[in-house]
Design an enzyme around this catalytic site. Structure first.
Site: not given
Length: 372
Positions: A75, A96, A270, A299-300, A267, A220, A118, A198, A94, A15, A134
């Site tokens: 990233k 993280h 990250d 991770a990406n 997912v 959940s 993020e 959830d 990003y 990217r 996402s």
């Protein structure tokens, strides 16, 4: 402002921070843009296309960091990039940071102003700069998990959608946010039996209205989570606590009890991952096996489809990049209460409460850091 775009150097990351159209917009606003040669090659954008948009092409990342005031990436900066950051730099990408003590330490030492995609909040809530990736990651998670279920990769040899006369695979999605909703879309589209867990009843109600009776929605609890995870062929970890490390919802003991050849797709990796047995992997070496359970923890993940990902990301980031370039970081951030949470590190201070708590830093309010 002089805006710089270095070529991404994370493993199999194709990217690019700005598309040529985004460069054209910045130039139209009176800014200068410098782009490292071949930065857009992975998304089909040659240097000549960037030049036509008004950018200047530079031969190396070091030249970009030397000339630019604002660095726009995708990233988190790698160690060699962090070493080039200076106090006068504005970094927009990003980050993280919560599970990444080394990166956080380097950014604090750099003195740079670091704004993370993020943690920027939307006017109506949500995380608008995280959402497009996402969406991509949610859809890719099912594709990657389906591949990992193949026998040659250590999976159980289950075709996720089944065939007439043979039951489909069971997919469990933990978390019903953007990632979860898009994972559900793909899994149902492939014909899987899908359950989502959830702890937000309204989220479950919205998903039920969207997908109808083909989707099982479950509140959940620890007992429910264990029940459905142990029976699953594929589990998608799609939980998110903005800016913070992901909670470890699937324990090592649960993994030991899962069906041999089942697949975990994390997912949330990250942000440190939501399975106790998770560790980050790369596109060149994406899976590993623990207790006969296949783990996919790239991770990406959106980097696998860089053209789609880059253009989707730029649709979201461009207005913020323009605001930063037009007004400068201080004015742009202080003028928008939803933009301000994007500031994670500034002048050697940690300005994101979740990062400060996770890594033991003193939290400094972003308004104070920007004014100091």
């Amino acid at each position: 402002m002089r805006v710089g775009v270095p070529k991404e150097i994370k493993n199999h990351e194709y990217r690019v921070g700005l598309t040529p159209d985004s460069v054209h917009e910045l130039v139209a606003h009176g800014h200068q843009v410098v782009v490292e040669t071949k930065a857009g090659e992975g998304v089909g954008c040659a240097d000549t296309v960037y030049e036509a948009a008004g950018a200047k092409i530079l031969p190396a990342a070091s030249d970009v960091f030397e000339q630019a005031e604002m660095i726009v990436k995708v990233k988190e900066p790698q160690a060699v990039e962090r070493a080039m950051l200076r106090p006068e730099h504005l970094l927009f990408t990003y980050l993280h940071l919560a599970p990444d003590a080394e990166q956080t330490s380097d950014l604090v030492k750099s003195g740079a102003t670091c704004v993370a995609y993020e943690t920027i909040v939307g006017a109506r809530g949500g995380l608008p700069l995280l959402a497009p990736m996402s969406q991509v990651a949610g859809r890719l998670s099912v594709i990657a998990g389906a591949k990992a279920l193949e026998k040659e990769h250590g999976g159980a040899g289950v075709l996720i959608g089944g065939v007439p006369g043979v039951a489909p695979g069971k997919v469990v999605v933990i978390g019903g946010g953007v990632v979860g909703a898009h994972a559900i879309t793909m899994a149902l589209g492939l014909g899987a039996e899908v359950t989502v867990l959830d702890r937000d009843v309204e989220v479950l109600a919205n998903l039920s209205r969207s997908f109808g009776p083909s989707l099982k929605t479950v509140y959940s609890t620890k007992a429910a989570l264990e029940q459905y995870v142990l029976d699953a062929d594929m589990v998608i970890g799609a939980v998110l606590v903005p800016g913070a490390a992901a909670p470890k919802l699937v324990t090592r003991d649960m993994v030991r009890q899962m069906k041999a050849g089942s697949v975990l797709v994390d997912v949330a990796i990250d942000q440190g991952g939501c399975f106790e047995t998770s560790h980050a992997t790369t596109h060149s070496d994406p899976i590993y096996i623990v207790d006969d359970v296949v783990h996919y923890c790239v991770a990406n993940m959106p980097g696998a489809v860089p053209r789609t990902s880059t253009f989707a990301l730029n649709n979201a980031t461009l207005p913020y990049a323009l605001a930063l370039a037009d007004k400068g970081a201080k004015k742009a951030l202080l003028a928008d209460k939803n933009f301000l949470p994007g500031l994670n590190v500034c002048g050697g201070k940690v300005t994101c409460p979740a990062v400060a708590e996770a890594l033991g830093y003193e939290y400094v309010a972003p308004e104070i850091a920007l004014g100091s």
